[in-house]
Design an enzyme around this catalytic site. Structure first.
Site, mmCIF file in Angstrom:
data_model
loop_
_atom_site.group_PDB
_atom_site.id
_atom_site.type_symbol
_atom_site.label_atom_id
_atom_site.label_comp_id
_atom_site.label_asym_id
_atom_site.label_seq_id
_atom_site.Cartn_x
_atom_site.Cartn_y
_atom_site.Cartn_z
ATOM 1 N N ASP A 20 0.847 -1.201 0.000
ATOM 2 C CA ASP A 20 0.000 0.000 0.000
ATOM 3 C C ASP A 20 0.881 1.250 0.000
ATOM 4 O OD1 ASP A 20 0.910 0.260 2.595
ATOM 5 O OD2 ASP A 20 -1.077 0.231 3.533
ATOM 6 N N CYS A 80 2.537 -3.768 4.106
ATOM 7 C CA CYS A 80 1.748 -2.576 4.445
ATOM 8 C C CYS A 80 2.374 -2.001 5.709
ATOM 9 C CB CYS A 80 0.258 -2.871 4.576
ATOM 10 S SG CYS A 80 -0.222 -3.925 5.954
ATOM 11 N N GLY A 81 1.702 -1.090 6.394
ATOM 12 C CA GLY A 81 2.309 -0.472 7.573
ATOM 13 C C GLY A 81 2.744 -1.499 8.611
ATOM 14 N N THR A 82 1.843 -2.434 8.894
ATOM 15 C CA THR A 82 2.141 -3.486 9.879
ATOM 16 C C THR A 82 2.340 -4.860 9.251
ATOM 17 O OG1 THR A 82 -0.212 -3.939 10.094
ATOM 18 C CG2 THR A 82 0.737 -2.361 11.663
ATOM 19 N N HIS A 102 7.426 -25.468 8.075
ATOM 20 C CA HIS A 102 6.332 -26.172 8.754
ATOM 21 C C HIS A 102 4.946 -25.826 8.198
ATOM 22 C CE1 HIS A 102 8.709 -27.144 12.705
ATOM 23 N NE2 HIS A 102 9.366 -27.487 11.608
ATOM 24 N N ASN A 103 4.748 -24.567 7.815
ATOM 25 C CA ASN A 103 3.400 -24.125 7.410
ATOM 26 C C ASN A 103 3.253 -23.970 5.897
ATOM 27 O OD1 ASN A 103 4.229 -21.917 9.972
ATOM 28 N ND2 ASN A 103 2.866 -23.637 10.339
ATOM 29 N N ARG A 125 6.381 -0.133 8.717
ATOM 30 C CA ARG A 125 6.456 0.740 9.894
ATOM 31 C C ARG A 125 6.933 -0.031 11.124
ATOM 32 N NH1 ARG A 125 0.614 3.574 8.550
ATOM 33 N NH2 ARG A 125 1.406 5.078 7.026
ATOM 34 N N ARG A 147 4.867 -34.836 8.733
ATOM 35 C CA ARG A 147 3.771 -34.515 9.654
ATOM 36 C C ARG A 147 3.234 -33.101 9.422
ATOM 37 N NH1 ARG A 147 8.446 -33.471 12.339
ATOM 38 N NH2 ARG A 147 8.523 -31.725 13.813
ATOM 39 N N HIS A 148 4.068 -32.247 8.878
ATOM 40 C CA HIS A 148 3.622 -30.871 8.617
ATOM 41 C C HIS A 148 2.608 -30.821 7.479
ATOM 42 C CE1 HIS A 148 6.602 -29.716 11.459
ATOM 43 N NE2 HIS A 148 7.570 -30.246 10.715
#
Ligand code: RB5
Length: 147
Positions: A8, A65-67, A98-99, A109, A132-133
């Protein structure tokens, strides 16, 4: 490997710097914007990059983005997306191992460009470990079809 970028207005400079760095690392990049600092809505860019990832236009995505939170929340609404907000390399690495995260997000920011580059390199180079993941990732994705 093709990496799609989205951001953004709060994250234009960070996006440009990190995108150049990813190019220098030898990856192809696709810029889904914005390049303007006028106030805009981060869900637009989160959705754009998420759609590009699920369509196979790019192999993975980086959202800023900012966060990192709003844009990742938007991306995670697209079926097939696992967007992880990471402010340090350990989480970034594990989010892939893992994910099997297919989008990395962070906040312009929250962290500086050098840490962002370290996080991005770590994430791009990490590999999903399966085993297992895989079962757990399948469980996450099955939630999308529950209602
Ligand atoms: C924009 O001001 C800000 O809300 C956005 O960049 C982001 O931090 C949202 O999660």
């Amino acid at each position: 490997m093709k990496v799609g970028f989205g951001n953004d207005h709060a994250s234009v400079d960070m996006k440009m710097e990190v995108m150049e760095y990813v190019k220098e690392l030898g990856y192809e990049v696709v810029n889904y914007g914005t390049d303007e600092k006028a106030s805009c809505d981060y869900p637009v860019y989160g959705e754009k990059v998420a759609n590009a990832v699920v369509a196979g236009e790019v192999d993975c995505g980086i959202l800023i983005c900012g966060t990192g939170i709003g844009i990742s929340l938007a991306a995670n609404k697209v079926k097939g997306i696992r967007a992880a907000v990471c402010s340090e390399p350990y989480s970034a690495k594990l989010s892939k191992q893992h994910n099997n995260s297919n989008i990395l997000a962070f906040g312009s920011r929250v962290i500086g460009p050098e840490l962002a580059k370290m996080i991005v390199k770590t994430w791009l180079e990490a590999e999903f470990e399966g085993g297992r993941h895989q079962r757990r990732v399948d469980m996450i994705m099955a939630i999308e079809n529950k209602r």
